[in-house]
Design a protein around this motif. Structure first.
Motif, PDB file in Angstrom:
ATOM      1  N   UNK A  81       0.833  -1.204   0.000  1.00  0.00           N
ATOM      2  CA  UNK A  81       0.000   0.000   0.000  1.00  0.00           C
ATOM      3  C   UNK A  81       0.870   1.257   0.000  1.00  0.00           C
ATOM      4  N   UNK A  82       0.243   2.378  -0.353  1.00  0.00           N
ATOM      5  CA  UNK A  82       0.952   3.657  -0.390  1.00  0.00           C
ATOM      6  C   UNK A  82       1.668   3.974   0.914  1.00  0.00           C
ATOM      7  N   UNK A  83       0.985   3.778   2.049  1.00  0.00           N
ATOM      8  CA  UNK A  83       1.575   4.161   3.322  1.00  0.00           C
ATOM      9  C   UNK A  83       2.867   3.409   3.615  1.00  0.00           C
ATOM     10  N   UNK A  84       3.003   2.202   3.099  1.00  0.00           N
ATOM     11  CA  UNK A  84       4.245   1.445   3.273  1.00  0.00           C
ATOM     12  C   UNK A  84       5.381   2.137   2.528  1.00  0.00           C
ATOM     13  N   UNK A  85       5.098   2.608   1.322  1.00  0.00           N
ATOM     14  CA  UNK A  85       6.130   3.271   0.531  1.00  0.00           C
ATOM     15  C   UNK A  85       6.498   4.629   1.119  1.00  0.00           C
ATOM     16  N   UNK A  86       5.556   5.303   1.765  1.00  0.00           N
ATOM     17  CA  UNK A  86       5.888   6.540   2.469  1.00  0.00           C
ATOM     18  C   UNK A  86       6.781   6.223   3.660  1.00  0.00           C
ATOM     19  N   UNK A  87       6.479   5.124   4.344  1.00  0.00           N
ATOM     20  CA  UNK A  87       7.256   4.729   5.516  1.00  0.00           C
ATOM     21  C   UNK A  87       8.694   4.358   5.194  1.00  0.00           C
ATOM     22  N   UNK A  88       8.963   3.916   3.967  1.00  0.00           N
ATOM     23  CA  UNK A  88      10.327   3.555   3.575  1.00  0.00           C
ATOM     24  C   UNK A  88      11.045   4.686   2.850  1.00  0.00           C
ATOM     25  N   UNK A  89      10.354   5.814   2.671  1.00  0.00           N
ATOM     26  CA  UNK A  89      10.980   6.960   2.026  1.00  0.00           C
ATOM     27  C   UNK A  89      10.924   6.937   0.503  1.00  0.00           C
ATOM     28  N   UNK A  93       8.977  11.146  -3.022  1.00  0.00           N
ATOM     29  CA  UNK A  93      10.142  11.489  -3.858  1.00  0.00           C
ATOM     30  C   UNK A  93      10.237  10.678  -5.145  1.00  0.00           C
ATOM     31  N   UNK A  94      10.003   9.356  -5.080  1.00  0.00           N
ATOM     32  CA  UNK A  94      10.184   8.496  -6.242  1.00  0.00           C
ATOM     33  C   UNK A  94       8.865   8.006  -6.835  1.00  0.00           C
TER      34      UNK A  94
END
Length: 117
Positions: A81-89, A93-94
């Motif tokens: 999910x999106x929130x996982x990708x926000x949590x990993x940075x 940005x990417x």
């Protein structure tokens, strides 16, 4: 903790060094054309000994860190999910570099890239 000093001295070769992707393609170990047909740009299909080498290096590192350094091996889902990708940075940005799988109109899943995990 140790520190390593690397020398940036130029090396002299009896041949002109080539980029790794030129060598891999010429030797039949890297297939960018097939990868582009399968999933688009920025990927490569590894073949023969190079595919085996990549698998062996990954296995070596998993064994080393789980057996000797107390890590627990996990195999997470490839779609997150999106929130996982926000949590990993990775987001925001990417965001333009990510591959998306739309689950519903209101939800979208991202293909997790192991190289970034």
């Amino acid at each position: 903790m140790c520190s390593v000093t690397c020398s940036a001295a130029a090396r002299n070769y009896a041949f002109a060094p080539k980029p790794h992707d030129d060598l891999g393609g010429a030797l039949g170990y890297m297939d960018f054309e097939t990868a582009a047909k399968l999933c688009g740009a920025r990927f490569v299909v590894l073949k023969k000994g190079l595919a085996r080498l990549e698998r062996a290096i990954g296995q070596f590192m998993l064994d080393l860190h789980t057996n000797e350094h107390g890590y627990t091996e996990i195999n997470p889902p490839l779609l997150v999910r999106n929130d996982v990708m926000f949590g990993t940075g990775q987001l925001p940005k990417f965001e333009d570099d990510q591959f998306w799988a739309h689950q519903r109109r209101t939800a979208r899943l991202l293909l997790r890239d192991d190289r970034q995990a």
